[in-house]
Scaffold this active site. Structure first.
Site, PDB file in Angstrom:
ATOM      1  N   HIS A   1      78.108  71.846   7.675  1.00 45.02           N
ATOM      2  CA  HIS A   1      77.494  70.524   7.550  1.00 45.02           C
ATOM      3  C   HIS A   1      77.648  69.921   6.160  1.00 45.02           C
ATOM      4  O   HIS A   1      76.898  69.032   5.787  1.00 45.02           O
ATOM      5  CB  HIS A   1      76.005  70.608   7.948  1.00 45.02           C
ATOM      6  CG  HIS A   1      75.802  70.964   9.390  1.00 45.02           C
ATOM      7  ND1 HIS A   1      74.601  71.393   9.915  1.00 45.02           N
ATOM      8  CD2 HIS A   1      76.673  70.950  10.443  1.00 45.02           C
ATOM      9  CE1 HIS A   1      74.740  71.632  11.225  1.00 45.02           C
ATOM     10  NE2 HIS A   1      75.985  71.383  11.553  1.00 45.02           N
TER      11      HIS A   1
ATOM     12  N   CYS B   1      82.996  58.758  -1.367  1.00 49.40           N
ATOM     13  CA  CYS B   1      83.044  57.302  -1.519  1.00 49.40           C
ATOM     14  C   CYS B   1      83.431  56.644  -0.207  1.00 49.40           C
ATOM     15  O   CYS B   1      84.418  57.023   0.435  1.00 49.40           O
ATOM     16  CB  CYS B   1      84.045  56.925  -2.608  1.00 49.40           C
ATOM     17  SG  CYS B   1      84.193  55.126  -2.778  1.00 49.40           S
TER      18      CYS B   1
ATOM     19  N   CYS C   1      80.810  54.641  -6.814  1.00 47.12           N
ATOM     20  CA  CYS C   1      82.037  55.318  -7.235  1.00 47.12           C
ATOM     21  C   CYS C   1      82.662  54.505  -8.381  1.00 47.12           C
ATOM     22  O   CYS C   1      82.360  53.313  -8.546  1.00 47.12           O
ATOM     23  CB  CYS C   1      82.988  55.345  -6.051  1.00 47.12           C
ATOM     24  SG  CYS C   1      84.596  56.094  -6.344  1.00 47.12           S
TER      25      CYS C   1
ATOM     26  N   CYS D   1      85.453  53.320  -8.324  1.00 47.75           N
ATOM     27  CA  CYS D   1      86.205  52.225  -7.694  1.00 47.75           C
ATOM     28  C   CYS D   1      85.279  51.088  -7.255  1.00 47.75           C
ATOM     29  O   CYS D   1      85.742  50.071  -6.753  1.00 47.75           O
ATOM     30  CB  CYS D   1      86.996  52.752  -6.491  1.00 47.75           C
ATOM     31  SG  CYS D   1      86.014  52.944  -4.969  1.00 47.75           S
TER      32      CYS D   1
ATOM     33  N   THR E   1      68.267  80.261  12.255  1.00 42.84           N
ATOM     34  CA  THR E   1      68.620  78.965  12.857  1.00 42.84           C
ATOM     35  C   THR E   1      67.897  78.806  14.180  1.00 42.84           C
ATOM     36  O   THR E   1      67.747  79.772  14.930  1.00 42.84           O
ATOM     37  CB  THR E   1      70.146  78.789  13.043  1.00 42.84           C
ATOM     38  OG1 THR E   1      70.382  77.534  13.704  1.00 42.84           O
ATOM     39  CG2 THR E   1      70.799  79.917  13.826  1.00 42.84           C
TER      40      THR E   1
ATOM     41  N   PRO F   1      61.807  85.055  12.791  1.00 43.05           N
ATOM     42  CA  PRO F   1      60.442  85.402  13.235  1.00 43.05           C
ATOM     43  C   PRO F   1      60.098  84.795  14.595  1.00 43.05           C
ATOM     44  O   PRO F   1      59.220  85.295  15.286  1.00 43.05           O
ATOM     45  CB  PRO F   1      59.541  84.801  12.151  1.00 43.05           C
ATOM     46  CG  PRO F   1      60.425  84.467  11.001  1.00 43.05           C
ATOM     47  CD  PRO F   1      61.815  84.302  11.523  1.00 43.05           C
TER      48      PRO F   1
HETATM   49  N1  APR Z   1      63.712  84.113   8.058  1.00 44.30           N
HETATM   50  C1  APR Z   1      64.452  83.883   9.161  1.00 44.30           C
HETATM   51  N2  APR Z   1      64.284  82.786   9.926  1.00 44.30           N
HETATM   52  C2  APR Z   1      63.344  81.903   9.572  1.00 44.30           C
HETATM   53  C3  APR Z   1      62.520  82.098   8.428  1.00 44.30           C
HETATM   54  C4  APR Z   1      62.737  83.263   7.653  1.00 44.30           C
HETATM   55  N3  APR Z   1      62.022  83.536   6.561  1.00 44.30           N
HETATM   56  N4  APR Z   1      61.679  81.038   8.337  1.00 44.30           N
HETATM   57  C5  APR Z   1      61.942  80.226   9.371  1.00 44.30           C
HETATM   58  N5  APR Z   1      62.950  80.743  10.130  1.00 44.30           N
HETATM   59  C6  APR Z   1      63.589  80.178  11.333  1.00 44.30           C
HETATM   60  C7  APR Z   1      62.687  79.302  12.194  1.00 44.30           C
HETATM   61  O1  APR Z   1      61.948  80.112  13.106  1.00 44.30           O
HETATM   62  C8  APR Z   1      63.722  78.411  12.899  1.00 44.30           C
HETATM   63  O2  APR Z   1      64.152  79.000  14.112  1.00 44.30           O
HETATM   64  O3  APR Z   1      64.619  79.329  10.906  1.00 44.30           O
HETATM   65  C9  APR Z   1      64.876  78.368  11.911  1.00 44.30           C
HETATM   66  C10 APR Z   1      65.081  77.027  11.237  1.00 44.30           C
HETATM   67  O4  APR Z   1      65.446  76.088  12.202  1.00 44.30           O
HETATM   68  P1  APR Z   1      65.798  74.565  11.842  1.00 44.30           P
HETATM   69  O5  APR Z   1      64.762  74.012  10.927  1.00 44.30           O
HETATM   70  O6  APR Z   1      66.020  73.850  13.120  1.00 44.30           O
HETATM   71  O7  APR Z   1      67.152  74.684  10.993  1.00 44.30           O
HETATM   72  P2  APR Z   1      68.661  74.832  11.490  1.00 44.30           P
HETATM   73  O8  APR Z   1      68.770  75.647  12.722  1.00 44.30           O
HETATM   74  O9  APR Z   1      69.445  75.255  10.303  1.00 44.30           O
HETATM   75  O10 APR Z   1      69.017  73.313  11.826  1.00 44.30           O
HETATM   76  C11 APR Z   1      70.337  72.997  12.178  1.00 44.30           C
HETATM   77  O11 APR Z   1      69.894  70.652  12.062  1.00 44.30           O
HETATM   78  O12 APR Z   1      68.759  68.986  10.917  1.00 44.30           O
HETATM   79  C12 APR Z   1      69.987  69.569  11.160  1.00 44.30           C
HETATM   80  O13 APR Z   1      71.929  69.507   9.861  1.00 44.30           O
HETATM   81  C13 APR Z   1      70.636  70.060   9.899  1.00 44.30           C
HETATM   82  O14 APR Z   1      71.879  72.077   9.497  1.00 44.30           O
HETATM   83  C14 APR Z   1      70.715  71.552  10.100  1.00 44.30           C
HETATM   84  C15 APR Z   1      70.756  71.677  11.616  1.00 44.30           C
END
Ligand code: APR
Length: 243
Positions: A122, A130, A150, A152, A190, A216
């Site tokens: 991302h 720019c 920028c 430019c 994620t 978690p």
């Molecule tokens: N260790 C592991 N996981 C964790 C921790 C931790 N200490 N704390 C929180 N989490 C988990 C949460 O339970 C959740 O499932 O991390 C996850 C974060 O999820 P999101 O906030 O949705 O982030 P992400 O999956 O990276 O989002 C994807 O969405 O907004 C867009 O472009 C942005 O790259 C991002 C994409």
């Protein structure tokens, strides 16, 4: 249910036999550095969701507002350091030279920690692009002059991927290739709801990889995992790699 020590033994056994492990990371891996996740508590800015600000439409409508949002995030990030989860992955790359980290994070913390091979799906919040001449540059100004311009004369935007935009072709291609070739994938921090990143896990699984989720909370992609570790990344990963 297995206790944590036997889960660690099982994962280590699999990892030892792995030829090319891959890590898919999201905002959760930076949570213990003090970076709010997108969909967790603290994910709102001025009561607005990232999904409503990180779009080309929002930028077209109000570039100053969107830049204020990014300036806020850059200010938060300027003061944070990688955490033990990032450093555990650096240690892992010492053992597995080909270790690829595919991250959705734009914070640059994997590279700052010292991970050599990072695919930033991302983009990176410390770069600008720019809209006039297309030039991409590193910019670490905190605060940044809003709206930034920028040389430019064109308007600059953050060099990140917004909702509804295509991912950089070379990066996503390399990520798909890694997911196709790997025999072991860590899925760390994620929520697994943003595509195409989330599809990398089922894709690796379909190609026979062993999947370990470290989060978690359960996610929509927990069901494709071989092992789900409901722990914080900064606590579990160092223990797993033995630092
Ligand atoms: N260790 C592991 N996981 C964790 C921790 C931790 N200490 N704390 C929180 N989490 C988990 C949460 O339970 C959740 O499932 O991390 C996850 C974060 O999820 P999101 O906030 O949705 O982030 P992400 O999956 O990276 O989002 C994807 O969405 O907004 C867009 O472009 C942005 O790259 C991002 C994409």
């Amino acid at each position: 249910m297995q206790d944590l020590s036997s889960t660690i033994e099982e994962i280590r056994g699999r990892l030892e036999n792995s030829r090319m492990p891959v890590v898919l990371s999201g905002a959760g891996i930076s949570a213990e550095s003090g970076v709010p996740t997108f969909r967790g508590a603290g994910g709102l800015w001025k009561n607005m969701r990232a999904e409503d600000l990180a779009t080309p439409e929002a930028f077209e409508r109000d570039p100053v507002l969107v830049w204020e949002f990014y300036d806020y995030r850059r200010r938060v990030l300027a003061g944070v350091r990688p955490n033990p989860a990032h450093y555990a992955l650096v240690r892992l790359a010492e053992r597995f030279k080909d270790l690829t980290i595919i991250t959705q994070n734009v914070d640059g913390l994997h590279s700052l920690a010292g991970s050599p091979k990072v695919l930033e799906l991302h983009g990176n919040i410390w770069r600008t692009r720019c809209l006039g001449c297309g030039r991409v540059e590193e910019n670490r100004d905190v605060p940044i002059t809003i709206p930034p311009r920028c040389a430019c004369g064109g308007m600059l935007r953050p060099d990140v991927v917004w909702f509804g935009e295509a991912l950089p072709a070379d990066v996503i291609e390399a990520a798909f290739e890694a997911a196709d070739r790997t025999d072991f994938m860590f899925v760390v921090g994620t929520s697994g709801v943003v595509q195409p990143a989330a599809s990398l896990a089922p894709r690796a699984k379909a190609n026979g990889a062993y999947l370990v989720e470290i989060n978690p909370d359960a996610t929509p992609i927990s069901t494709v995992m071989d092992v789900v570790v409901k722990e914080k990344a900064g606590e579990f990963l160092p223990r797993l790699v033995g630092i």
